[in-house]
Design a protein around this motif. Structure first.
Motif, PDB file in Angstrom:
ATOM      1  N   THR A  18     -14.047  -0.923   7.540  1.00 26.08           N
ATOM      2  CA  THR A  18     -12.752  -0.470   8.053  1.00 26.08           C
ATOM      3  C   THR A  18     -11.759  -1.626   7.971  1.00 26.08           C
ATOM      4  O   THR A  18     -12.040  -2.723   8.446  1.00 26.08           O
ATOM      5  N   LYS A  20      -7.550  -2.961   8.313  1.00 27.24           N
ATOM      6  CA  LYS A  20      -6.155  -2.765   8.686  1.00 27.24           C
ATOM      7  C   LYS A  20      -5.337  -3.511   7.639  1.00 27.24           C
ATOM      8  O   LYS A  20      -5.491  -4.721   7.468  1.00 27.24           O
ATOM      9  N   ARG A  22      -1.575  -4.433   6.480  1.00 25.45           N
ATOM     10  CA  ARG A  22      -0.218  -4.510   7.017  1.00 25.45           C
ATOM     11  C   ARG A  22       0.740  -5.032   5.962  1.00 25.45           C
ATOM     12  O   ARG A  22       0.372  -5.881   5.146  1.00 25.45           O
ATOM     13  N   GLU A  33       1.834  -0.185   8.463  1.00 19.32           N
ATOM     14  CA  GLU A  33       0.433  -0.527   8.733  1.00 19.32           C
ATOM     15  C   GLU A  33      -0.449   0.680   8.424  1.00 19.32           C
ATOM     16  O   GLU A  33      -0.085   1.810   8.752  1.00 19.32           O
ATOM     17  N   TYR A  34      -1.588   0.422   7.786  1.00 20.38           N
ATOM     18  CA  TYR A  34      -2.555   1.471   7.466  1.00 20.38           C
ATOM     19  C   TYR A  34      -3.923   1.068   7.999  1.00 20.38           C
ATOM     20  O   TYR A  34      -4.318  -0.095   7.882  1.00 20.38           O
ATOM     21  N   LEU A  35      -4.638   2.026   8.553  1.00 21.31           N
ATOM     22  CA  LEU A  35      -6.039   1.841   8.917  1.00 21.31           C
ATOM     23  C   LEU A  35      -6.839   2.631   7.893  1.00 21.31           C
ATOM     24  O   LEU A  35      -6.678   3.843   7.766  1.00 21.31           O
ATOM     25  N   VAL A  57     -11.465  -4.769  10.599  1.00 22.92           N
ATOM     26  CA  VAL A  57     -11.416  -4.336  11.996  1.00 22.92           C
ATOM     27  C   VAL A  57     -12.630  -3.475  12.352  1.00 22.92           C
ATOM     28  O   VAL A  57     -12.671  -2.870  13.420  1.00 22.92           O
TER      29      VAL A  57
END
Length: 84
Positions: A18, A20, A22, A33-35, A57
């Motif tokens: 996973t 993050k 930015r 921002e993308y997760l 993350v």
């Protein structure tokens, strides 16, 4: 991360874990921002002029494939430090 390019385009694809990701536009200061989960197989484009960073993350390893439109040149590195 925490750099931008004037001409180089990059693409990130998280294949496991996973992340993050930015971005901040160097001119307008707009932030995005993308997760991203590795199970999505989603490609994120980073256009010139956008500072970017990627952070693990998740709870395990993060595996990401990177692609760049230009081969790195020590004579013209086109990589400028800047915080997202």
């Amino acid at each position: 991360g925490n750099h931008f390019h004037h001409t180089k385009i990059e693409k990130f694809c998280v294949v496991d874990g996973t992340a993050k990701i930015r971005f901040r536009n160097e001119i307008t200061d707009e932030k995005v921002e993308y997760l991203i989960e590795g199970t999505e197989c989603r490609i994120v484009d980073i256009p010139p002029g956008w500072t970017h960073s990627i952070m693990n993350v998740g709870h395990g390893d993060l595996i990401t494939i990177f692609w760049a439109s230009e081969i790195f040149s020590q004579d013209f590195p086109d990589t400028y430090s800047s915080e997202v």
